[in-house]
Design an enzyme around this catalytic site. Sequence first.
Site, short mmCIF file in Angstrom:
data_model
loop_
_atom_site.label_atom_id
_atom_site.label_comp_id
_atom_site.label_asym_id
_atom_site.label_seq_id
_atom_site.Cartn_x
_atom_site.Cartn_y
_atom_site.Cartn_z
N SER A 52 0.85 -1.19 0.00
CA SER A 52 0.00 0.00 0.00
C SER A 52 0.88 1.24 0.00
CB SER A 52 -0.92 -0.01 1.24
OG SER A 52 -1.76 1.12 1.26
N CYS A 53 0.28 2.41 -0.26
CA CYS A 53 1.03 3.67 -0.23
C CYS A 53 0.03 4.80 -0.14
CB CYS A 53 1.92 3.79 -1.47
SG CYS A 53 1.01 3.79 -3.03
#
Length: 316
Positions: free
Chosen positions: A266-267
């Site tokens: 994720s980011c």
Amino acid sequence: MAIRQVHLQAYIVTPKELSDALTKNVPTKISTAPRVIPLCAAWFLPNDPEGRTGQQVFKQKRIPSARFFDLDAVKDHESPYPHMLPTARVFAKAMQNMGIHKDDEIVIYDSQELGIFSAPRVAWTLKLFGHPGVHILNNFRLWVEQGFPTESGEVEAVEGAQNEYPTPTLETSKVVDFDEMKGIAKDYMKEGAEGVQVLDARSQGRWAGSDPEPRPGLTSGHMPGSINVPVPELLNPETGALLPGDELRKLFISKGVDPEKPIISSCGTGVSAAVIDAALGEADFGKPEARRLYDGSWTEWAQRTSEADGLIRKES
């Protein structure tokens, strides 16, 4: 007419490997054989201090014959979130407009300034839509420093854009949506939970909740149980290139990541999360079928959850 051989094997390729492949696969106007096509995926965060855009840096300096993949255009325009995967039709139309054929070998690269950043997201997208020959250049900064050719200025119209790119099918098994992520977060630390690991590519300050997000009004922080793996830690600090596989493996182990358990990257918007995904592949870390990416990432998460419900954590 004999089909020319493409000489790219690895997913992550060096400037010399790309140069050799381009030299051995010089395209001609009459040939219909597969080509090696550099594809620039340069993209900058909306709070970039210099106000740069991918299109600008592509025109300033690029690999000869390169095409440009616009992450802000090839996406789901119906979604309220910035970079959700495009529909199959939008993807196919974009590939057609770039003059790319289904059997072309695509080598995706970033801007010279950022090293490795957004290219893995575009590579991940192409693979999910079933394009068979996809690679990442490691990286354009080294391409320039090692004296390989570049060009600048306005881009000429792409030949072959009239050739239809077949509408593909999206491989949904590699994509995680919000509802599944919410269930994983709620199950965190519960007895009998699957033990899914969430690796967050944002900076330590954004992950901890001490630094602001680049998008106004969006709170920072992290999902319960997530592990912070900032993108710069995956790269050589001098060249911006992805670290060698053995070094990446040591890094993941030092973070406490278990290769036997499922991993979700994720980011902020799903762009740099793909750097983690590429690094996991380069390190041969974890089972390929158990490595996935949360497409909405923090932008979706922060807009659909809150600290009050315990799904946004901050470090004191």
